[in-house]
Design a protein around this motif. Structure first.
Motif, PDB file in Angstrom:
ATOM      1  N   LEU A  13       0.829  -1.206   0.000  1.00 30.77           N
ATOM      2  CA  LEU A  13       0.000   0.000   0.000  1.00 30.77           C
ATOM      3  C   LEU A  13       0.866   1.259   0.000  1.00 30.77           C
ATOM      4  N   SER A  14       1.865   1.288   0.850  1.00 29.70           N
ATOM      5  CA  SER A  14       2.703   2.481   0.981  1.00 29.70           C
ATOM      6  C   SER A  14       3.544   2.712  -0.268  1.00 29.70           C
ATOM      7  N   ALA A  15       4.069   1.629  -0.837  1.00 31.49           N
ATOM      8  CA  ALA A  15       4.858   1.766  -2.055  1.00 31.49           C
ATOM      9  C   ALA A  15       4.012   2.315  -3.197  1.00 31.49           C
ATOM     10  N   CYS A  16       2.815   1.766  -3.362  1.00 35.50           N
ATOM     11  CA  CYS A  16       1.946   2.215  -4.454  1.00 35.50           C
ATOM     12  C   CYS A  16       1.448   3.636  -4.218  1.00 35.50           C
ATOM     13  N   LEU A  17       1.163   3.980  -2.968  1.00 35.84           N
ATOM     14  CA  LEU A  17       0.704   5.329  -2.665  1.00 35.84           C
ATOM     15  C   LEU A  17       1.779   6.359  -2.984  1.00 35.84           C
ATOM     16  N   SER A  18       2.996   6.115  -2.519  1.00 38.21           N
ATOM     17  CA  SER A  18       4.082   7.071  -2.778  1.00 38.21           C
ATOM     18  C   SER A  18       4.374   7.173  -4.270  1.00 38.21           C
ATOM     19  N   ALA A  19       4.377   6.024  -4.965  1.00 39.26           N
ATOM     20  CA  ALA A  19       4.653   6.034  -6.407  1.00 39.26           C
ATOM     21  C   ALA A  19       3.582   6.802  -7.166  1.00 39.26           C
ATOM     22  N   ARG A  20       2.334   6.621  -6.791  1.00 39.93           N
ATOM     23  CA  ARG A  20       1.251   7.320  -7.493  1.00 39.93           C
ATOM     24  C   ARG A  20       1.329   8.823  -7.258  1.00 39.93           C
ATOM     25  N   LEU A  21       1.653   9.225  -6.034  1.00 36.96           N
ATOM     26  CA  LEU A  21       1.770  10.645  -5.734  1.00 36.96           C
ATOM     27  C   LEU A  21       2.900  11.292  -6.536  1.00 36.96           C
ATOM     28  N   VAL A  22       4.003  10.557  -6.694  1.00 39.69           N
ATOM     29  CA  VAL A  22       5.152  11.095  -7.424  1.00 39.69           C
ATOM     30  C   VAL A  22       4.909  11.095  -8.926  1.00 39.69           C
ATOM     31  N   VAL A  23       4.424   9.962  -9.442  1.00 43.79           N
ATOM     32  CA  VAL A  23       4.303   9.795 -10.895  1.00 43.79           C
ATOM     33  C   VAL A  23       3.079  10.510 -11.453  1.00 43.79           C
ATOM     34  N   GLU A  24       1.929  10.356 -10.812  1.00 41.89           N
ATOM     35  CA  GLU A  24       0.683  10.870 -11.376  1.00 41.89           C
ATOM     36  C   GLU A  24       0.296  12.257 -10.871  1.00 41.89           C
ATOM     37  N   HIS A  25       0.801  12.627  -9.696  1.00 43.38           N
ATOM     38  CA  HIS A  25       0.400  13.922  -9.131  1.00 43.38           C
ATOM     39  C   HIS A  25       1.577  14.867  -8.924  1.00 43.38           C
ATOM     40  N   ALA A  26       2.751  14.456  -9.396  1.00 45.40           N
ATOM     41  CA  ALA A  26       3.946  15.303  -9.376  1.00 45.40           C
ATOM     42  C   ALA A  26       4.304  15.822  -7.982  1.00 45.40           C
ATOM     43  N   TRP A  27       4.077  15.004  -6.967  1.00 48.87           N
ATOM     44  CA  TRP A  27       4.494  15.389  -5.629  1.00 48.87           C
ATOM     45  C   TRP A  27       6.012  15.319  -5.520  1.00 48.87           C
ATOM     46  N   PRO A  28       6.617  16.173  -4.697  1.00 46.81           N
ATOM     47  CA  PRO A  28       8.052  16.006  -4.434  1.00 46.81           C
ATOM     48  C   PRO A  28       8.267  14.693  -3.679  1.00 46.81           C
ATOM     49  N   LEU A  29       9.431  14.093  -3.876  1.00 42.23           N
ATOM     50  CA  LEU A  29       9.691  12.784  -3.295  1.00 42.23           C
ATOM     51  C   LEU A  29       9.556  12.803  -1.773  1.00 42.23           C
ATOM     52  N   GLY A  30      10.091  13.845  -1.151  1.00 41.46           N
ATOM     53  CA  GLY A  30      10.011  13.918   0.306  1.00 41.46           C
ATOM     54  C   GLY A  30       8.575  13.925   0.808  1.00 41.46           C
ATOM     55  N   GLY A  31       7.711  14.672   0.149  1.00 40.62           N
ATOM     56  CA  GLY A  31       6.311  14.723   0.551  1.00 40.62           C
ATOM     57  C   GLY A  31       5.610  13.386   0.345  1.00 40.62           C
ATOM     58  N   ALA A  32       5.907  12.730  -0.775  1.00 39.03           N
ATOM     59  CA  ALA A  32       5.296  11.431  -1.054  1.00 39.03           C
ATOM     60  C   ALA A  32       5.751  10.383  -0.041  1.00 39.03           C
ATOM     61  N   MET A  33       7.032  10.435   0.330  1.00 41.26           N
ATOM     62  CA  MET A  33       7.542   9.494   1.321  1.00 41.26           C
ATOM     63  C   MET A  33       6.873   9.729   2.675  1.00 41.26           C
ATOM     64  N   ALA A  34       6.729  11.008   3.043  1.00 48.17           N
ATOM     65  CA  ALA A  34       6.095  11.323   4.318  1.00 48.17           C
ATOM     66  C   ALA A  34       4.648  10.836   4.346  1.00 48.17           C
ATOM     67  N   ALA A  35       3.939  11.017   3.232  1.00 47.14           N
ATOM     68  CA  ALA A  35       2.548  10.572   3.158  1.00 47.14           C
ATOM     69  C   ALA A  35       2.455   9.053   3.262  1.00 47.14           C
ATOM     70  N   ALA A  36       3.371   8.353   2.593  1.00 48.19           N
ATOM     71  CA  ALA A  36       3.354   6.891   2.618  1.00 48.19           C
ATOM     72  C   ALA A  36       3.672   6.362   4.015  1.00 48.19           C
ATOM     73  N   ILE A  37       4.657   6.957   4.662  1.00 48.08           N
ATOM     74  CA  ILE A  37       5.007   6.520   6.019  1.00 48.08           C
ATOM     75  C   ILE A  37       3.857   6.816   6.980  1.00 48.08           C
ATOM     76  N   ALA A  38       3.196   7.955   6.786  1.00 48.21           N
ATOM     77  CA  ALA A  38       2.035   8.279   7.617  1.00 48.21           C
ATOM     78  C   ALA A  38       0.914   7.263   7.400  1.00 48.21           C
TER      79      ALA A  38
END
Length: 310
Positions: A72-97
């Motif tokens: 779940l966390s891997a797919c969430l962070s990847a989707r935020l980065v790839v499809e929504h252009a989130w910065p990596l740090g923000g996507a990682m924080a969201a996935a860990i949360a």
């Protein structure tokens, strides 16, 4: 030094040395630097999760949902980065949360409903996996940027990032469990829940926090896995809970709680990783590899039962 020689970790270390000697004799390339780094890379992901699982098992609980949380966390962070252009740090924080939240739910339901964590996390394993399939459409997410790929295949001081991460997590976890008031509370809760409560330990909070930390570490491991294979897959992490629990139990932790160390867990994870790698180098059929790994898991449970009777 004498204390270590008398500890349970010494027996695991001896078994590991014997396994090293046998595999180096059977396969000369086993002791090559490249192969040893490969071994460390292969077990680093479940080694990271195993640190969190040590806290949960020492507290007298168990979590079967870690593989699903990883995906779940891997797919969430990847989707935020790839499809929504989130910065990596923000996507990682969201996935860990998200991973921490899943762990918190496991702990809160276990404590609040009084249902064994085995049942709660068995259900959450399916729930979280199902949620992952739904929001990904059961399709992998590719096109990860270089920064994300660095998490899995980049190097620091000549060592891959997952191995460095595992070392940092293990040291931090070992220090917290052995030298802090929270670590002592975890042992107290696992040793005798009611006695710990009467002694003033916030037993419910300790148990929930253990699950929460495990969820966060599973999320971190998920992103490292996606970075390594260059794609986030909803099927990632299936069966990881068995390797993780086996590493913890082989390392000397007890299913009954109150006993275990991060050092022992790391030795157990190393033994599992070395065994897998050795079987591959020796050309053992993949089906027999599964038999061997399964036998090790059964033996780990048997040893735990024997330790409890002694």
């Amino acid at each position: 030094m004498l204390r270590f020689l008398k500890s349970g970790e010494a027996g695991i270390a001896l078994a590991l040395l014997i396994l090293f000697a046998g595999l180096s004799w059977g396969s000369p390339e086993f002791l090559s630097a490249d192969n040893l780094l490969t071994v460390a890379r292969q077990f680093s992901v479940y080694g990271i999760i195993a640190v969190g699982m040590t806290f949960v098992i020492v507290a007298g609980e168990i979590d079967l949902s870690v593989g699903s949380v990883l995906a779940l966390s891997a797919c969430l962070s990847a989707r935020l980065v790839v499809e929504h252009a989130w910065p990596l740090g923000g996507a990682m924080a969201a996935a860990i949360a998200a991973g921490a939240a899943a762990g918190w739910v496991n702990g809160a339901l276990t404590v609040g409903l009084g249902i064994p964590s085995f049942i709660i996390t068995l259900g959450m394993m399916s729930v979280v996996r199902g949620v992952t399939y739904v929001f990904t459409g059961a399709m992998p997410i590719s096109g990860l940027p270089d920064g994300y790929l660095f998490l899995g295949s980049g190097t620091l001081f000549g060592v891959t990032v997952p191995v460095v991460t595992m070392a940092v997590v293990a040291v931090a976890g070992g220090v917290i469990l052995k030298f802090t008031s929270f670590g002592r509370a975890v042992y107290a809760v696992g040793g005798n829940l009611e006695a710990a409560r009467l002694a003033g330990v916030a037993t419910n909070r300790v148990r929930i926090l253990c699950f929460t930390c495990l969820g966060a570490l599973a999320a971190l491991a998920g992103m490292l896995t996606a970075g390594w294979v260059t794609v986030a897959q909803p099927v990632a992490g299936e069966g990881y809970e068995l390797d993780v629990i086996a590493a913890v139990i082989i390392g000397g932790s007890s299913f009954s709680g109150g006993k275990g160390t991060v050092l022992g867990t790391m030795l157990g994870a190393t033994l599992m990783g070395v065994l897998r790698n050795g079987l591959i180098l020796l050309g053992v059929d993949v089906n027999w590899q599964k038999v061997a790994i399964g036998a090790v898991i059964v033996m780990a449970v048997m040893l735990d039962r024997l330790r409890r009777r002694i």
